[in-house]
Design a protein around this motif. Structure first.
Motif, PDB file in Angstrom:
ATOM      1  N   PHE A  44      -9.928  -4.521   7.465  1.00  0.00           N
ATOM      2  CA  PHE A  44     -10.675  -3.647   8.375  1.00  0.00           C
ATOM      3  C   PHE A  44     -10.341  -2.203   7.997  1.00  0.00           C
ATOM      4  CE2 PHE A  44     -11.580  -6.151  12.508  1.00  0.00           C
ATOM      5  CZ  PHE A  44     -11.713  -7.345  11.822  1.00  0.00           C
TER       6      PHE A  44
ATOM      7  N   ILE B  62       0.833  -1.202   0.000  1.00  0.00           N
ATOM      8  CA  ILE B  62       0.000   0.000   0.000  1.00  0.00           C
ATOM      9  C   ILE B  62       0.870   1.256   0.000  1.00  0.00           C
ATOM     10  CG2 ILE B  62      -1.731   1.296   1.324  1.00  0.00           C
ATOM     11  CD1 ILE B  62      -2.591  -1.352   2.577  1.00  0.00           C
ATOM     12  N   VAL B  63       1.910   1.250   0.817  1.00  0.00           N
ATOM     13  CA  VAL B  63       2.743   2.447   0.956  1.00  0.00           C
ATOM     14  C   VAL B  63       3.533   2.709  -0.325  1.00  0.00           C
ATOM     15  CG1 VAL B  63       4.683   3.470   2.215  1.00  0.00           C
ATOM     16  CG2 VAL B  63       2.888   2.254   3.460  1.00  0.00           C
TER      17      VAL B  63
ATOM     18  N   VAL C  54      15.914  -6.068  -3.796  1.00  0.00           N
ATOM     19  CA  VAL C  54      17.015  -5.113  -3.616  1.00  0.00           C
ATOM     20  C   VAL C  54      17.929  -5.671  -2.528  1.00  0.00           C
ATOM     21  CG1 VAL C  54      17.588  -2.781  -2.829  1.00  0.00           C
ATOM     22  CG2 VAL C  54      15.653  -3.148  -4.373  1.00  0.00           C
TER      23      VAL C  54
ATOM     24  N   GLY D  30       2.529  -0.963  11.511  1.00  0.00           N
ATOM     25  CA  GLY D  30       1.739  -1.594  12.553  1.00  0.00           C
ATOM     26  C   GLY D  30       0.539  -2.349  11.991  1.00  0.00           C
ATOM     27  N   GLY D  31      -0.496  -2.465  12.795  1.00  0.00           N
ATOM     28  CA  GLY D  31      -1.653  -3.284  12.406  1.00  0.00           C
ATOM     29  C   GLY D  31      -2.746  -2.504  11.709  1.00  0.00           C
ATOM     30  N   MET D  32      -2.474  -1.237  11.355  1.00  0.00           N
ATOM     31  CA  MET D  32      -3.541  -0.462  10.717  1.00  0.00           C
ATOM     32  C   MET D  32      -3.090   0.228   9.441  1.00  0.00           C
ATOM     33  SD  MET D  32      -5.808   0.888  13.854  1.00  0.00           S
ATOM     34  CE  MET D  32      -5.131  -0.053  15.183  1.00  0.00           C
ATOM     35  N   GLY D  33      -2.321  -0.503   8.660  1.00  0.00           N
ATOM     36  CA  GLY D  33      -1.760   0.079   7.437  1.00  0.00           C
ATOM     37  C   GLY D  33      -2.763   0.312   6.336  1.00  0.00           C
ATOM     38  N   VAL D  34      -3.903  -0.391   6.374  1.00  0.00           N
ATOM     39  CA  VAL D  34      -4.929  -0.121   5.369  1.00  0.00           C
ATOM     40  C   VAL D  34      -5.363   1.336   5.531  1.00  0.00           C
ATOM     41  CG1 VAL D  34      -7.307  -0.617   4.698  1.00  0.00           C
ATOM     42  CG2 VAL D  34      -5.747  -2.499   5.191  1.00  0.00           C
TER      43      VAL D  34
ATOM     44  N   GLU E 270       9.684  -5.054  -6.557  1.00  0.00           N
ATOM     45  CA  GLU E 270       8.973  -5.889  -5.577  1.00  0.00           C
ATOM     46  C   GLU E 270       9.562  -7.292  -5.634  1.00  0.00           C
ATOM     47  OE1 GLU E 270       6.555  -5.875  -3.086  1.00  0.00           O
ATOM     48  OE2 GLU E 270       7.074  -8.011  -3.113  1.00  0.00           O
TER      49      GLU E 270
ATOM     50  N   ASN F 217      -3.958  -8.948   4.472  1.00  0.00           N
ATOM     51  CA  ASN F 217      -4.616  -8.448   5.697  1.00  0.00           C
ATOM     52  C   ASN F 217      -6.109  -8.776   5.751  1.00  0.00           C
ATOM     53  OD1 ASN F 217      -6.138  -6.220   4.473  1.00  0.00           O
ATOM     54  ND2 ASN F 217      -4.106  -5.474   3.967  1.00  0.00           N
TER      55      ASN F 217
ATOM     56  N   GLN G   9       4.422  -8.992  -1.337  1.00  0.00           N
ATOM     57  CA  GLN G   9       4.710 -10.156  -0.502  1.00  0.00           C
ATOM     58  C   GLN G   9       4.990  -9.736   0.939  1.00  0.00           C
ATOM     59  OE1 GLN G   9       4.467 -13.162  -1.811  1.00  0.00           O
ATOM     60  NE2 GLN G   9       5.138 -14.271  -0.009  1.00  0.00           N
TER      61      GLN G   9
ATOM     62  N   ALA H  31       2.281  -7.493   3.770  1.00  0.00           N
ATOM     63  CA  ALA H  31       1.014  -7.444   4.501  1.00  0.00           C
ATOM     64  C   ALA H  31      -0.144  -6.963   3.638  1.00  0.00           C
ATOM     65  CB  ALA H  31       1.155  -6.516   5.711  1.00  0.00           C
ATOM     66  N   SER H  32       0.151  -6.197   2.590  1.00  0.00           N
ATOM     67  CA  SER H  32      -0.931  -5.467   1.904  1.00  0.00           C
ATOM     68  C   SER H  32      -1.937  -6.366   1.197  1.00  0.00           C
ATOM     69  CB  SER H  32      -0.342  -4.451   0.925  1.00  0.00           C
ATOM     70  OG  SER H  32       0.369  -3.474   1.644  1.00  0.00           O
TER      71      SER H  32
HETATM   72  C1  LIG Z   1      -2.841 -10.858   8.683  1.00  0.00           C
HETATM   73  C2  LIG Z   1      -2.853  -9.367   8.673  1.00  0.00           C
HETATM   74  C3  LIG Z   1      -4.033  -8.685   8.932  1.00  0.00           C
HETATM   75  C4  LIG Z   1      -4.066  -7.295   8.902  1.00  0.00           C
HETATM   76  N1  LIG Z   1      -5.275  -6.673   9.013  1.00  0.00           N
HETATM   77  C5  LIG Z   1      -5.349  -5.344   8.841  1.00  0.00           C
HETATM   78  C6  LIG Z   1      -6.601  -4.694   8.806  1.00  0.00           C
HETATM   79  O1  LIG Z   1      -7.644  -5.336   8.896  1.00  0.00           O
HETATM   80  N2  LIG Z   1      -6.631  -3.343   8.684  1.00  0.00           N
HETATM   81  C7  LIG Z   1      -5.485  -2.614   8.568  1.00  0.00           C
HETATM   82  O2  LIG Z   1      -5.551  -1.396   8.484  1.00  0.00           O
HETATM   83  N3  LIG Z   1      -4.278  -3.210   8.537  1.00  0.00           N
HETATM   84  C8  LIG Z   1      -4.186  -4.548   8.655  1.00  0.00           C
HETATM   85  N4  LIG Z   1      -2.970  -5.166   8.613  1.00  0.00           N
HETATM   86  C9  LIG Z   1      -1.774  -4.331   8.445  1.00  0.00           C
HETATM   87  C10 LIG Z   1      -1.599  -3.820   7.028  1.00  0.00           C
HETATM   88  O3  LIG Z   1      -1.849  -4.865   6.114  1.00  0.00           O
HETATM   89  C11 LIG Z   1      -0.191  -3.277   6.870  1.00  0.00           C
HETATM   90  O4  LIG Z   1       0.047  -2.271   7.841  1.00  0.00           O
HETATM   91  C12 LIG Z   1       0.054  -2.674   5.491  1.00  0.00           C
HETATM   92  O5  LIG Z   1      -0.314  -3.573   4.470  1.00  0.00           O
HETATM   93  C13 LIG Z   1       1.511  -2.291   5.342  1.00  0.00           C
HETATM   94  O6  LIG Z   1       1.727  -1.877   4.027  1.00  0.00           O
HETATM   95  P1  LIG Z   1       3.202  -1.598   3.521  1.00  0.00           P
HETATM   96  O7  LIG Z   1       3.082  -1.178   2.111  1.00  0.00           O
HETATM   97  O8  LIG Z   1       3.908  -0.716   4.466  1.00  0.00           O
HETATM   98  O9  LIG Z   1       3.947  -2.989   3.681  1.00  0.00           O
HETATM   99  P2  LIG Z   1       3.851  -4.345   2.854  1.00  0.00           P
HETATM  100  O10 LIG Z   1       2.517  -4.564   2.293  1.00  0.00           O
HETATM  101  O11 LIG Z   1       4.415  -5.417   3.702  1.00  0.00           O
HETATM  102  O12 LIG Z   1       4.815  -4.076   1.631  1.00  0.00           O
HETATM  103  C14 LIG Z   1       6.212  -4.148   1.733  1.00  0.00           C
HETATM  104  C15 LIG Z   1       6.705  -4.787   0.463  1.00  0.00           C
HETATM  105  O13 LIG Z   1       8.129  -4.683   0.375  1.00  0.00           O
HETATM  106  C16 LIG Z   1       8.602  -5.825  -0.303  1.00  0.00           C
HETATM  107  N5  LIG Z   1      10.017  -5.955  -0.017  1.00  0.00           N
HETATM  108  C17 LIG Z   1      10.581  -6.099   1.219  1.00  0.00           C
HETATM  109  N6  LIG Z   1      11.915  -6.145   1.100  1.00  0.00           N
HETATM  110  C18 LIG Z   1      12.209  -6.020  -0.210  1.00  0.00           C
HETATM  111  C19 LIG Z   1      13.428  -5.976  -0.950  1.00  0.00           C
HETATM  112  N7  LIG Z   1      14.621  -6.065  -0.346  1.00  0.00           N
HETATM  113  N8  LIG Z   1      13.381  -5.846  -2.295  1.00  0.00           N
HETATM  114  C20 LIG Z   1      12.186  -5.730  -2.931  1.00  0.00           C
HETATM  115  N9  LIG Z   1      10.994  -5.751  -2.268  1.00  0.00           N
HETATM  116  C21 LIG Z   1      11.011  -5.895  -0.923  1.00  0.00           C
HETATM  117  C22 LIG Z   1       7.745  -6.942   0.273  1.00  0.00           C
HETATM  118  O14 LIG Z   1       7.774  -8.083  -0.557  1.00  0.00           O
HETATM  119  C23 LIG Z   1       6.385  -6.283   0.399  1.00  0.00           C
HETATM  120  O15 LIG Z   1       5.554  -6.510  -0.719  1.00  0.00           O
HETATM  121  C24 LIG Z   1      -2.883  -6.552   8.660  1.00  0.00           C
HETATM  122  C25 LIG Z   1      -1.694  -7.235   8.418  1.00  0.00           C
HETATM  123  C26 LIG Z   1      -1.662  -8.630   8.414  1.00  0.00           C
HETATM  124  C27 LIG Z   1      -0.372  -9.327   8.142  1.00  0.00           C
END
Ligand SMILES: Cc1cc2nc3c(=O)[nH]c(=O)nc-3n(C[C@H](O)[C@H](O)[C@H](O)COP(=O)(O)OP(=O)(O)OC[C@H]3O[C@@H](n4cnc5c(N)ncnc54)[C@H](O)[C@@H]3O)c2cc1C
Length: 369
Positions: free
Chosen positions: A60, A23-24, A197, A351-355, A45, A57, A51, A53-54
């Motif tokens: 919510f 998501i970020v 990376v 954290g747990g609220m990244g959506v 990626e 999850n 791969q 959390a996005s």
């Molecule tokens: C089971 C579960 C339930 C959840 N439920 C909720 C919910 O209901 N509501 C809510 O708000 N949040 C929820 N969350 C949290 C939310 O999903 C996360 O906070 C959010 O998705 C984080 O997004 P992100 O883009 O920061 O990270 P991510 O989605 O983890 O993205 C990081 C990406 O970086 C990639 N990456 C890492 N290292 C490298 C590298 N060296 N080279 C290339 N790529 C790399 C990974 O493969 C990954 O795709 C939940 C999480 C989980 C695991």
């Protein structure tokens, strides 16, 4: 080895490279595109799909249950808590505006918190503190957020009242991520999967990025690697695995909404006549502080037990599927959005609220540049 053509079109003259297509990362890319219409933006990626959390999850659209917010108020100031909730709330509005409620299947069913019978102290504390927490949130919502409600779902083994939050909703996580990816492609953002990376070095004209043996140069490098950012942040972010299961469709399922138990350690919701249920990390904090995907017996058995005894005590169900995702946690709930060196930045620890907060953090990360 990449060909001449691949190097020319994907890895030359790169202005912005984003690591991670969660998501970020995708929101950061879209924000950069708004600011720099003619720049070359590359997202790397390592998974075949995002791969982390996005795409794993529970979907919510929430900003914290009463017990979670009450807990946060013990370790963070009122201003910090309000700021965090403000960001989650604003992030949800940004996400809904960007993608559209129909696309992400946003449903404003509201959220509930249940208190287990053996958590009388937590239950009573929350009921006692509810007016105070409502006051803390009033500048943002203009009205009470939390209210007592009688359980009409026939849950078992819980205290009499549920806490209802009408501002909470749910989305279809798969739809959201597909829509974000589509939007990124439509905005001429290059996304390459299965690219990890492995290193990066600041140079005079930008950053050298290594994908194993292969290297290329980008003007700016932005990490959106959340739970995989321990090294990058000197352990200010730790990986936190979260396990989930989903039932087969249940005829006449009457449960609608997003539900929290035990300060967010358990969460369940309805989705397409099924129950999606996750949590129980607190049974094995040490084992779940890992960046490895996987499911364990201790946690899966506890999830099944709670499903059978508390959530669906009079309904037959079968488990269709189980999976896990990796979150990024730390001692503080505030995400880290920082410049790491001359041309390198990060937006991590969601954290747990990244959506909720992800769209805002992506935009903030892009705005550091
Ligand atoms: C089971 C579960 C339930 C959840 N439920 C909720 C919910 O209901 N509501 C809510 O708000 N949040 C929820 N969350 C949290 C939310 O999903 C996360 O906070 C959010 O998705 C984080 O997004 P992100 O883009 O920061 O990270 P991510 O989605 O983890 O993205 C990081 C990406 O970086 C990639 N990456 C890492 N290292 C490298 C590298 N060296 N080279 C290339 N790529 C790399 C990974 O493969 C990954 O795709 C939940 C999480 C989980 C695991």
């Amino acid at each position: 080895m990449f060909s001449y053509w691949e190097i020319k079109n994907w890895f030359s003259g790169v202005d912005y490279t984003i690591v991670g297509s969660g998501i970020v990362g995708l929101h950061a890319a879209l924000r950069l595109r708004e600011r720099f219409p003619n720049s070359k933006i590359l997202v790397l990626e390592r998974g075949s799909l995002p791969q982390g959390a996005s795409t794993k999850n529970a979907g919510f659209a929430c900003f914290g249950s009463l017990s979670e917010i009450n807990d946060d108020l013990k370790t963070h100031t009122e201003e910090e808590v309000l700021e965090l909730i403000n960001k989650r709330w604003a992030g949800l509005q940004l996400l809904r505006k960007r993608l559209g409620d129909a696309v992400i299947d946003f449903k404003p069913f509201g959220g509930y918190e249940l208190f287990l019978e053996n958590d009388t102290a937590g239950y009573e504390e929350c009921l006692r503190r509810m007016p105070f927490v409502n006051e803390v949130l009033k500048p943002l919502f203009k009205t009470d957020v939390f209210a007592k409600e009688v359980d009409r779902f026939d849950f078992k083994g819980i205290h009499e009242y549920l806490i209802f939050n009408p501002f909470e909703g749910q989305i279809d996580t798969g739809n959201m991520m597909q829509a974000l990816l589509k939007e990124a492609y439509a905005n001429n953002i290059l996304i390459l999967n299965s690219q990890t990376v492995t290193a990066h070095h600041e140079k005079a004209d930008g950053v050298e990025v290594a994908l194993g043996e292969f290297t290329f140069t980008t003007k700016k490098l932005l990490f959106a690697t959340n739970g995989f950012a321990s090294k990058l942040t000197n352990d200010a972010v730790r990986p936190a695995r979260a396990q989930v299961l989903i039932t087969e469709p249940i005829p006449n399922l009457d449960i609608k909404g997003t539900f929290h138990i035990d300060r967010g350690y358990y969460y369940f919701r309805n989705i397409n006549d099924r129950i999606l249920f996750g949590g129980a990390r607190n049974l094995d904090f040490e084992g779940e502080t890992t960046a490895e995907f996987g499911e364990t017996d201790i946690i899966q058995q506890q999830l099944e037990k709670m499903l059978r005894e508390v959530i669906l005590p009079t309904t037959d169900f079968t488990i269709a599927h189980r999976w896990s995702g990796i979150m990024g946690m730390g001692n503080h709930k505030k995400p880290i959005v920082e410049q790491l060196s001359q041309n390198t930045y990060c937006g991590v620890r969601l954290g747990g609220m990244g959506v909720a907060i992800g769209s805002m953090i992506g935009a903030e990360l892009a705005d550091l540049v």
